[in-house]
Design a protein around this motif. Structure first.
Motif, mmCIF file in Angstrom:
data_model
loop_
_atom_site.group_PDB
_atom_site.id
_atom_site.type_symbol
_atom_site.label_atom_id
_atom_site.label_comp_id
_atom_site.label_asym_id
_atom_site.label_seq_id
_atom_site.Cartn_x
_atom_site.Cartn_y
_atom_site.Cartn_z
ATOM 1 N N GLU A 165 -28.180 19.613 -11.923
ATOM 2 C CA GLU A 165 -28.177 18.252 -12.461
ATOM 3 C C GLU A 165 -28.337 18.238 -13.984
ATOM 4 O O GLU A 165 -28.300 17.191 -14.606
ATOM 5 C CB GLU A 165 -29.285 17.425 -11.804
ATOM 6 C CG GLU A 165 -29.021 17.119 -10.334
ATOM 7 C CD GLU A 165 -27.689 16.397 -10.115
ATOM 8 O OE1 GLU A 165 -27.543 15.268 -10.610
ATOM 9 O OE2 GLU A 165 -26.800 16.964 -9.476
ATOM 10 N N VAL A 204 -32.027 22.497 -7.336
ATOM 11 C CA VAL A 204 -32.209 21.040 -7.316
ATOM 12 C C VAL A 204 -31.090 20.369 -6.532
ATOM 13 O O VAL A 204 -31.166 19.189 -6.196
ATOM 14 C CB VAL A 204 -32.263 20.424 -8.733
ATOM 15 C CG1 VAL A 204 -33.475 20.924 -9.486
ATOM 16 C CG2 VAL A 204 -30.989 20.707 -9.524
ATOM 17 N N SER A 205 -30.019 21.156 -6.235
ATOM 18 C CA SER A 205 -28.863 20.610 -5.518
ATOM 19 C C SER A 205 -27.906 21.749 -5.217
ATOM 20 O O SER A 205 -27.752 22.662 -6.024
ATOM 21 C CB SER A 205 -28.162 19.571 -6.400
ATOM 22 O OG SER A 205 -26.796 19.452 -6.045
ATOM 23 N N LEU A 238 -40.154 13.053 -3.424
ATOM 24 C CA LEU A 238 -40.860 14.245 -2.996
ATOM 25 C C LEU A 238 -40.477 15.379 -3.941
ATOM 26 O O LEU A 238 -39.407 15.345 -4.552
ATOM 27 C CB LEU A 238 -40.450 14.624 -1.569
ATOM 28 C CG LEU A 238 -40.922 13.709 -0.439
ATOM 29 C CD1 LEU A 238 -40.178 14.030 0.849
ATOM 30 C CD2 LEU A 238 -42.430 13.837 -0.239
ATOM 31 N N GLU A 245 -24.993 17.301 1.272
ATOM 32 C CA GLU A 245 -24.025 17.146 0.196
ATOM 33 C C GLU A 245 -22.611 17.520 0.648
ATOM 34 O O GLU A 245 -22.238 18.691 0.630
ATOM 35 C CB GLU A 245 -24.436 18.005 -1.008
ATOM 36 C CG GLU A 245 -25.769 17.568 -1.604
ATOM 37 C CD GLU A 245 -26.131 18.337 -2.868
ATOM 38 O OE1 GLU A 245 -25.750 17.901 -3.957
ATOM 39 O OE2 GLU A 245 -26.772 19.390 -2.745
ATOM 40 N N ILE A 402 -29.921 5.603 -2.106
ATOM 41 C CA ILE A 402 -30.006 6.501 -0.945
ATOM 42 C C ILE A 402 -28.994 7.632 -1.098
ATOM 43 O O ILE A 402 -29.209 8.739 -0.612
ATOM 44 C CB ILE A 402 -29.819 5.711 0.377
ATOM 45 C CG1 ILE A 402 -30.247 6.519 1.604
ATOM 46 C CG2 ILE A 402 -28.385 5.205 0.563
ATOM 47 C CD1 ILE A 402 -30.477 5.674 2.855
ATOM 48 N N GLY A 404 -26.291 9.482 -4.156
ATOM 49 C CA GLY A 404 -25.727 9.569 -5.490
ATOM 50 C C GLY A 404 -24.548 10.522 -5.440
ATOM 51 O O GLY A 404 -24.614 11.541 -4.765
ATOM 52 N N GLY A 405 -23.463 10.188 -6.102
ATOM 53 C CA GLY A 405 -22.310 11.086 -6.067
ATOM 54 C C GLY A 405 -21.306 10.734 -7.138
ATOM 55 O O GLY A 405 -21.568 9.890 -8.001
ATOM 56 N N GLY A 445 -17.657 14.273 -4.262
ATOM 57 C CA GLY A 445 -18.729 14.553 -3.310
ATOM 58 C C GLY A 445 -19.923 13.665 -3.586
ATOM 59 O O GLY A 445 -19.938 12.903 -4.554
ATOM 60 N N ARG A 452 -34.884 9.703 2.546
ATOM 61 C CA ARG A 452 -34.666 8.266 2.290
ATOM 62 C C ARG A 452 -33.906 7.648 3.455
ATOM 63 O O ARG A 452 -34.152 6.507 3.835
ATOM 64 C CB ARG A 452 -33.936 8.067 0.967
ATOM 65 C CG ARG A 452 -34.826 8.479 -0.190
ATOM 66 C CD ARG A 452 -34.412 7.887 -1.514
ATOM 67 N NE ARG A 452 -35.220 8.470 -2.579
ATOM 68 C CZ ARG A 452 -34.911 8.411 -3.855
ATOM 69 N NH1 ARG A 452 -33.802 7.795 -4.249
ATOM 70 N NH2 ARG A 452 -35.705 8.958 -4.746
HETATM 71 O O1 4AD Z 1 -28.742 11.461 -7.283
HETATM 72 P P1 4AD Z 1 -29.077 12.918 -7.063
HETATM 73 O O2 4AD Z 1 -29.983 13.551 -8.038
HETATM 74 O O3 4AD Z 1 -27.682 13.643 -6.981
HETATM 75 C C1 4AD Z 1 -27.471 14.974 -6.841
HETATM 76 O O4 4AD Z 1 -28.312 15.823 -6.716
HETATM 77 C C2 4AD Z 1 -26.017 15.323 -6.740
HETATM 78 N N1 4AD Z 1 -25.870 16.767 -7.010
HETATM 79 C C3 4AD Z 1 -25.508 14.950 -5.375
HETATM 80 C C4 4AD Z 1 -24.041 15.262 -5.207
HETATM 81 O O5 4AD Z 1 -23.234 14.596 -5.809
HETATM 82 N N2 4AD Z 1 -23.696 16.263 -4.433
HETATM 83 O O6 4AD Z 1 -29.712 13.072 -5.621
HETATM 84 C C5 4AD Z 1 -29.018 12.670 -4.474
HETATM 85 C C6 4AD Z 1 -29.920 11.894 -3.528
HETATM 86 C C7 4AD Z 1 -30.484 10.603 -4.122
HETATM 87 O O7 4AD Z 1 -29.586 9.534 -3.998
HETATM 88 C C8 4AD Z 1 -31.727 10.407 -3.288
HETATM 89 O O8 4AD Z 1 -31.397 9.826 -2.032
HETATM 90 C C9 4AD Z 1 -32.179 11.832 -3.036
HETATM 91 O O9 4AD Z 1 -31.057 12.665 -3.214
HETATM 92 N N3 4AD Z 1 -33.245 12.243 -3.946
HETATM 93 C C10 4AD Z 1 -34.542 12.380 -3.607
HETATM 94 N N4 4AD Z 1 -35.165 12.186 -2.433
HETATM 95 C C11 4AD Z 1 -36.491 12.428 -2.380
HETATM 96 N N5 4AD Z 1 -37.212 12.856 -3.445
HETATM 97 C C12 4AD Z 1 -36.629 13.055 -4.644
HETATM 98 N N6 4AD Z 1 -37.359 13.514 -5.679
HETATM 99 C C13 4AD Z 1 -35.227 12.828 -4.755
HETATM 100 N N7 4AD Z 1 -34.331 12.940 -5.767
HETATM 101 C C14 4AD Z 1 -33.151 12.581 -5.259
#
Ligand code: 4AD
Ligand code: MG
Length: 478
Positions: A165, A204-205, A238, A245, A402, A404-405, A445, A452
């Motif tokens: 990220e 982180v992802s 959390l 993903e 809920i 993000g993409g 994606g 959530r």
């Molecule tokens: O929006 P985020 O940070 O997106 C990504 O990590 C992208 N790489 C996703 C992708 O495009 N493949 O996180 C995605 C989702 C958020 O919308 C939220 O639902 C959840 O992950 N999320 C968390 N859930 C619990 N605790 C946290 N600290 C979270 N951070 C993100």
């Protein structure tokens, strides 16, 4: 004799057949009626001890929480509340439970806060066993959904050398001695000496690694734990959470939004169809929680109605620019009720704004897309306006974001320029960049935060109560 689970017994017609039941005592009334739960269902089984058939000293040990094994006849129940019960022939205590010391006995109805301190035992409560059965069903449905559509499940690494990220909130993974790390000539810690010969962290992802397989297998998904070292003490964050993903070649942002809606609706419908008993219980408990709130804070729909509504209605799609217009002219903004007032295009939206759009303005889930590039990650596809990127967030009532993409930036020159602008470590991303050099393709994606989703489906208000052992700042007990 082989043990039968209570769920199966309750679906069996009684004909005085002998059965074995193992489980934990919930209550023991009138020195006669034992209510047993084995976790296979929220329902308890009633076992009836006939007078003088079981040793008195054994009955004394039938305290709430004790584990027992019962052999008896399955008979039609005369009492109300259950169709069948077991007439006890033999009873064995497998594990005693000291009623005085049992942490779940200390209070009548322990608070969720208290139960977090006894997370090793909260699994025995109706609430947590219901939540975890729903959680299981949702994980199963995730795999079903993608399998039915020909997506492949890819296991991306938990330990990585990249920051997907680009936000830097990572837990370091190292085997160096913290008291005496090796140092290089400049006196800095020498990570060349570390286990992997470089700096590494918990992921982180899985997205970046996922993209490599989308650009080969077309449609893939990951489902695994992810880690964020942000100091967020909220009901929605959390430090360790699970994320799903999907990543798809040849999808643009519109295709991506459609998949996100189809996916969420599938999951909610699956829960409604397969988790009825648990959801009815959770619906009631959520209702009690609502009723305890002041009137103006109560949500208009109960849990079940909310789930039905989301599974049946299209989500509202709205560009960031349109959202800013609505928010700017909204009552809470004009009356300065928002903590963060919306005055200009480009600001990041806070959860109060997201909730206003979803809960007050549209009264349905919203997909916001085309965000300002400045507030979004480096990999998102740049739009022709030169200011926005093809990002999307799915916003849910009571939850906020809920999903993000985005559509990904597939053009080599564009993404390289962005990496330079943001001063991201180009050398760590060499392989990610090569995807854009060798047979690049438009692709998209998103990430669904699994907890959530579980919060939404179970109506639990705190994310710490939908994962068995929550990890958050200051807490890694158990
Ligand atoms: O929006 P985020 O940070 O997106 C990504 O990590 C992208 N790489 C996703 C992708 O495009 N493949 O996180 C995605 C989702 C958020 O919308 C939220 O639902 C959840 O992950 N999320 C968390 N859930 C619990 N605790 C946290 N600290 C979270 N951070 C993100
Ligand atoms: Mg996000």
């Amino acid at each position: 004799m082989k043990r039968t689970k209570i769920k199966a017994l309750l679906a069996t017609s009684p004909s005085n057949q002998l059965v074995t039941v193992n489980g934990w005592v919930r209550t023991f009334r009138n020195n006669q009626f034992i209510s047993i739960n084995d976790g296979s269902t929220i329902q308890n089984l009633q076992a009836v001890v006939e007078l003088n058939s079981v040793d008195e000293s054994l009955l004394k040990r039938l305290t709430p929480g004790a584990c027992l094994s019962v052999i008896g006849e399955l008979v039609a129940s005369l009492g109300k509340g259950q169709a069948v019960e077991v007439k006890v022939k033999q009873l064995e205590i497998l594990g005693d439970c000291d009623a005085e010391k049992y942490p779940l006995q200390l209070k009548n109805r322990p608070s969720l806060e208290y139960l977090r301190e006894v997370a090793h035992l909260r699994s025995r409560t109706n609430t947590f066993s219901a939540v975890m059965r729903v959680r299981h069903a949702m994980a199963f449905a995730v795999h079903n959904f993608f399998n039915e559509r020909g997506f492949f499940y890819i296991h991306t690494p938990v330990i990585t050398g990249s920051d997907a990220e680009g936000a830097g909130a990572m837990f370091r993974v190292t085997t160096l001695d913290p008291n005496n790390p090796p140092r290089n000539e400049q006196g800095h810690i020498d990570f060349k000496e570390d286990f992997f010969g470089r700096e590494t962290n918990l992921t982180v992802s899985g997205q970046l690694e996922g993209e490599t397989y989308a650009l080969a297998l077309s449609e893939i998904y990951t489902f695994g734990p992810t880690f964020r070292a942000e100091n967020s003490n909220t009901t929605r964050h959390l430090a360790e959470f699970w994320m799903i993903e999907p990543e798809m070649a040849f999808y643009d942002i519109q295709d991506n939004m459609q998949l996100a809606q189809d996916f969420l609706q599938y999951l909610v419908r699956y829960a409604l169809k397969n988790c009825t008993e648990d959801l009815e219980f959770l619906n009631k408990r959520a209702q009690e929680e609502e009723d305890a709130k002041p009137k103006e804070q109560r949500s208009e729909l109960g849990l079940m109605d909310r789930l039905k509504f989301v599974s049946e209605n299209d989500f509202q799609r709205l560009s960031y620019t349109e959202a800013i217009d609505i928010l700017k002219n909204s009552n809470p903004n004009k009356k300065k009720k928002f903590q963060y007032l919306i005055d200009e295009w480009g600001v990041d939206l806070q959860s109060e704004h997201e909730r206003f759009l979803v809960e007050k303005h549209f009264k349905k889930p919203v997909i916001l897309y085309n965000y300002p590039a400045e507030i979004k990650a480096f990999y998102m596809r740049q739009n022709e306006d030169g200011k926005t990127v093809a990002a999307m967030d799915v916003l849910f009532p009571g939850i906020g974001e809920i999903i993000g993409g985005s559509q990904r930036e597939e053009r080599y020159d564009r993404i390289l320029k962005r990496i330079h602008e943001l001063k991201l470590p180009e050398k760590d991303l060499w392989w990610y960049l090569e995807l854009r050099k060798f047979g690049s393709a438009p692709h998209s994606g998103f990430g669904l935060g699994f907890e959530r989703l579980i919060q939404f489906v179970t109506g639990m208000t705190n994310i710490r109560d939908v994962i068995p052992f929550p990890r958050y700042p200051g807490n890694a007990e158990f």
